[in-house]
Design a protein around this motif. Sequence first.
Motif, short mmCIF file in Angstrom:
data_model
loop_
_atom_site.label_atom_id
_atom_site.label_comp_id
_atom_site.label_asym_id
_atom_site.label_seq_id
_atom_site.Cartn_x
_atom_site.Cartn_y
_atom_site.Cartn_z
N ARG A 297 -19.12 -1.24 4.74
CA ARG A 297 -17.97 -0.36 4.96
C ARG A 297 -17.42 -0.73 6.33
N ARG A 298 -16.52 -1.68 6.31
CA ARG A 298 -15.97 -2.16 7.58
C ARG A 298 -14.57 -2.71 7.36
N ASP A 299 -13.90 -2.93 8.47
CA ASP A 299 -12.54 -3.45 8.45
C ASP A 299 -12.56 -4.92 8.01
N GLY A 300 -11.88 -5.19 6.94
CA GLY A 300 -11.88 -6.55 6.40
C GLY A 300 -11.27 -7.57 7.36
N TRP A 301 -10.28 -7.12 8.16
CA TRP A 301 -9.65 -8.05 9.11
C TRP A 301 -10.66 -8.47 10.17
N GLU A 302 -11.43 -7.49 10.61
CA GLU A 302 -12.44 -7.77 11.64
C GLU A 302 -13.55 -8.65 11.05
N ALA B 196 -12.14 -5.11 -0.86
CA ALA B 196 -12.80 -5.29 -2.15
C ALA B 196 -12.50 -4.21 -3.19
N GLY B 197 -12.17 -3.00 -2.72
CA GLY B 197 -11.99 -1.91 -3.68
C GLY B 197 -13.34 -1.36 -4.13
N ARG B 198 -13.35 -0.62 -5.27
CA ARG B 198 -14.58 0.04 -5.70
C ARG B 198 -15.37 -0.81 -6.70
N ARG C 31 -15.10 -1.60 -9.98
CA ARG C 31 -14.73 -1.52 -11.40
C ARG C 31 -13.95 -0.25 -11.66
N TYR C 32 -13.17 -0.29 -12.71
CA TYR C 32 -12.17 0.76 -12.91
C TYR C 32 -12.14 1.19 -14.37
N ASP C 33 -12.16 2.51 -14.55
CA ASP C 33 -12.07 3.09 -15.87
C ASP C 33 -10.58 3.25 -16.21
N GLY D 282 -13.03 -5.25 -10.82
CA GLY D 282 -12.30 -5.65 -9.62
C GLY D 282 -12.81 -6.99 -9.15
N SER D 283 -12.18 -7.49 -8.08
CA SER D 283 -12.52 -8.84 -7.63
C SER D 283 -14.01 -9.04 -7.30
N PRO D 284 -14.69 -8.05 -6.64
CA PRO D 284 -16.09 -8.34 -6.31
C PRO D 284 -16.97 -8.46 -7.55
N THR E 57 -12.73 -17.19 0.52
CA THR E 57 -12.43 -15.86 1.07
C THR E 57 -11.20 -15.33 0.36
N LEU E 58 -11.34 -14.16 -0.24
CA LEU E 58 -10.19 -13.48 -0.86
C LEU E 58 -9.72 -12.40 0.09
N ILE E 59 -8.44 -12.43 0.42
CA ILE E 59 -7.84 -11.40 1.30
C ILE E 59 -6.78 -10.68 0.48
N ASP E 60 -7.06 -9.43 0.18
CA ASP E 60 -6.22 -8.69 -0.78
C ASP E 60 -5.91 -7.30 -0.25
N PRO E 61 -5.13 -7.22 0.84
CA PRO E 61 -4.88 -5.92 1.48
C PRO E 61 -3.93 -5.05 0.66
N CYS F 215 -16.10 -6.21 1.80
CA CYS F 215 -15.76 -5.19 2.79
C CYS F 215 -14.78 -4.22 2.16
N GLU F 216 -15.00 -2.96 2.44
CA GLU F 216 -14.07 -1.93 1.97
C GLU F 216 -14.05 -0.83 3.01
N TRP F 217 -12.88 -0.42 3.43
CA TRP F 217 -12.76 0.53 4.53
C TRP F 217 -12.78 1.98 4.06
C1 LIG Z 1 -5.54 -4.10 -3.38
S1 LIG Z 1 -6.99 -3.21 -3.15
C2 LIG Z 1 -8.27 -4.36 -3.47
C3 LIG Z 1 -8.43 -4.79 -4.89
C4 LIG Z 1 -9.54 -5.75 -5.12
N1 LIG Z 1 -9.50 -6.88 -4.21
C5 LIG Z 1 -9.49 -6.27 -6.54
O1 LIG Z 1 -8.84 -7.31 -6.79
O2 LIG Z 1 -10.10 -5.67 -7.41
C6 LIG Z 1 -7.09 -3.06 -1.40
C7 LIG Z 1 -8.32 -2.32 -0.92
O3 LIG Z 1 -8.41 -2.48 0.51
C8 LIG Z 1 -8.96 -1.28 1.05
N2 LIG Z 1 -8.64 -1.32 2.49
C9 LIG Z 1 -7.55 -0.86 3.15
N3 LIG Z 1 -7.60 -1.21 4.46
C10 LIG Z 1 -8.75 -1.91 4.63
C11 LIG Z 1 -9.34 -2.57 5.73
N4 LIG Z 1 -8.76 -2.58 6.94
N5 LIG Z 1 -10.50 -3.23 5.54
C12 LIG Z 1 -11.11 -3.23 4.32
N6 LIG Z 1 -10.59 -2.63 3.23
C13 LIG Z 1 -9.42 -1.99 3.37
C14 LIG Z 1 -8.31 -0.19 0.25
O4 LIG Z 1 -9.06 1.01 0.34
C15 LIG Z 1 -8.30 -0.82 -1.16
O5 LIG Z 1 -9.47 -0.44 -1.86
#
Ligand SMILES: C[S@@+](CC[C@H](N)C(=O)[O-])C[C@H]1O[C@@H](n2cnc3c(N)ncnc32)[C@H](O)[C@@H]1O
Length: 274
Positions: free
Chosen positions: A132-137, A42-44, A46-48, A90-92, A152-156, A108-110
Amino acid sequence: MNYRHAFHAGNFADCVKHALLVWLVRALQRKDKPAFFLDTHAGRGRYDLESAEARRTGEWRDGIARLRAAPDPVLGDYLGVVEQLGLYPGSPLLIRALMRAGDRLACCEWHAEEAAALKRLFAGDPAVAVHRRDGWEALGALLPPPERRGLTLIDPPFEAEDEFERLADGLRRAHRRFATGVLAAWYPIKSRARTRPFHALLRESGFAEALVVEFCLRPPLDPARLNGSGLIVVNPPFGFAAAAPALLAALHTRLATEAGGFYALVPLAEAFVG
Ligand SMILES: C[S@@+](CC[C@H](N)C(=O)[O-])C[C@H]1O[C@@H](n2cnc3c(N)ncnc32)[C@H](O)[C@@H]1O
């Protein structure tokens, strides 16, 4: 884990992904039934664009800045949300801005700092869960949702060597658990040497009917550059194939000024096999 989205927020690839995401979220809301949204990376939130990170790359100047300078009504829904939110969403945050009462979002954001920022952003919001967890899991743990309708958006970040394989595996697992859910998976386009095997892997996994959207600033020949980006859409909502080209055309006119740029939307069965 070096990737920070703050360096790239609002760049051309973000704009393409987010404009399509807005369309997909709206499409899920045509029915008067609650929907569930899962944002695995998900990322953080929002972005400045004046931050040191954003200024260092300046990528947003060839992205959202161009769209704002010459707004196209076709992109009005996306740009309207961006304007309404102030900082680049950001996406969320985009998904949250569009949600109706009864819709839910899990993100989810790791990365610890990014996850903490996202938790602050949605603190006290009962419609949003930040993990705060692994998005794949999380694909296994959070799907299928009780709503039985969702995206579901998957954006690694594509830092790992095997990220294309992980993405294909994530799509397979998500689809096995929630066969009717919409899946949208982002990938970078540097060279065809990386995307061709990815598409083949997805075809072998039974996703031949999924749609592939690609948007390239230039032909994908230099493997050291982000030449374009793609989105795999599994179970595309009705009307996506008809509506997306107008969005892509508007984005292309403003963002892809180099020779040889292109956009395309094709079923995975036909995707770039040549
Ligand atoms: C491309 S950015 C996401 C951008 C966001 N989806 C958007 O569109 O605004 C990828 C994010 O995945 C996080 N990340 C990396 N590995 C991860 C994992 N295994 N599970 C969850 N988040 C992870 C990174 O810290 C980063 O913030």
